[in-house]
Design an enzyme around this catalytic site. Structure first.
Site, PDB file in Angstrom:
ATOM      1  CE  LYS A 106       1.006   7.235   6.261  1.00 52.23           C
ATOM      2  NZ  LYS A 106      -0.205   7.970   5.934  1.00 52.23           N
ATOM      3  CG  PHE A 154      -1.819   1.246   1.233  1.00 45.60           C
ATOM      4  CD1 PHE A 154      -3.019   1.246   0.547  1.00 45.60           C
ATOM      5  CD2 PHE A 154      -1.443   2.401   1.908  1.00 45.60           C
ATOM      6  CE1 PHE A 154      -3.831   2.379   0.529  1.00 45.60           C
ATOM      7  CE2 PHE A 154      -2.238   3.531   1.896  1.00 45.60           C
ATOM      8  CZ  PHE A 154      -3.447   3.516   1.202  1.00 45.60           C
ATOM      9  CG  ASP A 176       6.332   3.098   1.126  1.00 41.15           C
ATOM     10  OD1 ASP A 176       6.499   4.121   1.831  1.00 41.15           O
ATOM     11  OD2 ASP A 176       5.203   2.687   0.785  1.00 41.15           O
TER      12      ASP A 176
END
Length: 559
Positions: free
Chosen positions: A394, A279, A365
């Site tokens: 984030k 994801f 990632d």
């Protein structure tokens, strides 16, 4: 107090309509019911059965045909004035009742207080009705905020029925002033805690001077930001972006250019390998590599040139990356959205070896796993791996401002020239100032070390008193403060983890399920040992309550 129950049955279960009617007859004068399907138009009325178009002195016997059409049968609008729920469930236990109707009712029956409107629900209204049950306890103010979102917003999320208005550190408060421990931290964006004063001071100071120039001009913050990231993480160059998905997509774009310019892949044939369960967002490119049907269905055609291998499967990775047109393998060190899937020890190091052997770039990632979340500045550090490219996002801003970045070597990052890639907001001075302050907090407050210690304390605490939780909790896993509870779906309808989260929220801990049966636990990294203990007590009690409620329901049915 009236109670309404809905039973929903897929046509594939082939439940006899006669069996369904028998339940209504057994309930007698307590029930008012309508039965809807695409078959004969049959309605039941209070104190008996009545088939439209016929008026006999006695109740007609409904035909015992099977529901075989592709529609959904809904038995709806039970309004019980005096009948307790347990008595209703006891009725379902009768031997003469069709076995599939018992299973069907147990899986989907839900009691909702204070619903007096007796209009039969349709499939399109079912989610609204269930949401009503979850929000029935809310104040008028909270309900007003939820209704506004429902009326004007796109319903692409299913939030817990909590309306938050303030946050500080590990804690948040709703509009009524109730306090909660935040165990989601905005999907690991708030590693430094809510509204950290150092980050807010940097935000306010820079916002009062200059916020945006675009990249048409230089600004006095971008160079310092890029230098800070490169020196902190040990890379040559930095590409500033805004969101995680933008940065991941940029990394894929850079890898393709490297494939053509350096590896000499034929034009238009470069391929990138991803792990199943990955994801990295919901853009068209991101869902093109996804194996989640929820985010894929109805959004094709997809971006070509993406290959998939099983996560934590080195044999498949070896085979896939040996193809001469493969330029990169992009992978999460721990799969977050998939449910905190932790690979075998050394997986990333061996993946790096395979990529080097096959002349393929390794893109890691670290949007969720990075910046201290797993007890290291980068999760790839657990395997002592330096990827060819790293993606950050984030917590790079501490949850204050959208900031992301791609880090890489000169060999990869210098292949892009003016006009070939860009972002109006990427590298803006406000984002740069905020991100540098966010890194200050991680380094100066020892958040990596705290995540490591508190992660062990959390997992140890959740494994206590397993006697009371073993029937509903199958696993606790994670690294640092990136953890998950694997929930046994005792209700059988995918709602068990959701029920646990609702129970946790009642007692002051917020978390959210993913993929139906997994609850992510990822509090801010500033959490204390006392707060971890407090949360463990609440979580264990929520597991016990939901498990106990299910057992009582089962006992009532079998008596």
């Amino acid at each position: 107090m009236p109670i309404m129950l809905w039973w929903i049955c897929s046509a594939t279960t082939h439940i006899s309509k006669k069996s369904a009617f028998q339940v209504i007859k057994d309930l007698g004068s307590h029930a008012y019911c309508t039965l809807e399907d695409t078959g004969p138009d049959i309605a039941l009325r209070k104190n008996g059965l009545h088939q439209k178009g016929k008026s006999k002195g006695k109740d007609p016997e409904p035909q015992a045909h099977q529901i075989c059409n592709p529609s959904i049968c809904i038995i709806s609008s039970f309004a019980f004035q005096d009948l307790p729920l347990m008595a209703f469930l006891k009725t379902l236990s009768q031997p003469k009742l069709h076995a599939s109707i018992k299973s069907w009712a147990l899986g989907y029956a839900r009691a909702l207080p204070n619903l007096r409107t007796m209009t039969p629900p349709t499939l399109s209204t079912m989610s609204k009705r269930f949401q009503h049950s979850e929000t029935a306890h809310l104040s008028a103010l909270s309900q007003e905020k939820i209704d506004l979102e429902s009326k004007y917003g796109v319903r692409n999320y299913h939030p817990l029925p909590v309306v938050l208005s303030r946050g500080l550190g590990t804690r948040v408060w709703d509009v009524e002033g109730r306090e909660y421990l935040d165990f989601l931290a905005a999907y690991s964006a708030v590693n430094q805690g809510h509204c950290h004063p150092h980050i807010l001071a940097a935000l306010a100071s820079q916002a009062a001077k200059l916020t945006l120039t675009s990249r048409a001009f230089y600004n006095d913050q971008l160079g310092h930001f890029e230098e800070r990231l490169c020196n902190t993480f040990g890379f040559d160059r930095c590409l500033p972006m805004n969101s995680g998905v933008e940065a991941c997509e940029s990394a894929v774009k850079f890898a393709r250019r490297w494939g053509y310019e350096v590896k000499r892949i034929a034009d238009g044939r470069a391929r990138v390998v991803f792990a199943r369960g990955n994801f990295w967002g919901r853009s068209v490119a991101a869902i093109s590599s996804s194996t989640d049907p929820v985010c894929r269905n109805g959004f094709g055609p997809f971006v070509p040139g993406f290959d998939l291998v099983d996560y934590d499967n080195l044999e498949e990775l070896e085979k896939a990356t040996s193809h001469p047109d493969v330029c990169a393998f992009m992978v999460e060190p721990i799969q977050g959205e998939a449910g905190i899937i932790v690979p075998q020890e050394g997986y990333l190091a061996k993946a790096k070896e395979i990529c080097e052997k096959n002349r393929v770039l390794l893109i890691v990632d670290e949007v969720q796993t990075g910046l201290g979340r797993t007890g290291r500045l980068l999760c790839s550090g657990h395997d002592n791996v330096k990827p060819d490219m790293v993606v950050l996002g984030k917590a790079l801003s501490g949850g204050v401002f959208p900031v992301s970045a791609v880090l890489g070597s000169d060999e990869v990052m210098t292949l892009i020239g003016p006009g070939e890639h860009g972002s109006t907001y990427g590298g803006n001075p406000l984002a740069c100032a905020v991100a540098m302050a966010a890194l200050d907090v991680i380094e100066n407050e020892g958040l990596c070390e705290n995540a490591e210690k508190m992660g062990h304390a959390l997992r140890d605490g959740l494994f206590q008193n397993r006697r009371t939780t073993r029937k509903i909790l199958s696993d606790v896993r994670g690294k640092g403060l990136m953890n998950a509870l694997q929930i046994k779906d005792v209700y059988g309808d995918g709602s068990t983890a959701w029920q646990v989260c609702l129970e946790m929220a009642k007692n002051g801990v917020l978390a959210k399920p993913t993929h139906g049966d997994i609850i992510r636990l990822a509090p801010p990294l500033v959490i204390t040992k006392e707060e971890v203990k407090q949360a463990c007590v609440v979580i264990r009690e929520a597991l016990r309550v939901v498990s106990s409620n299910h057992e009582h329901q089962q006992q009532a049915v079998t008596e």
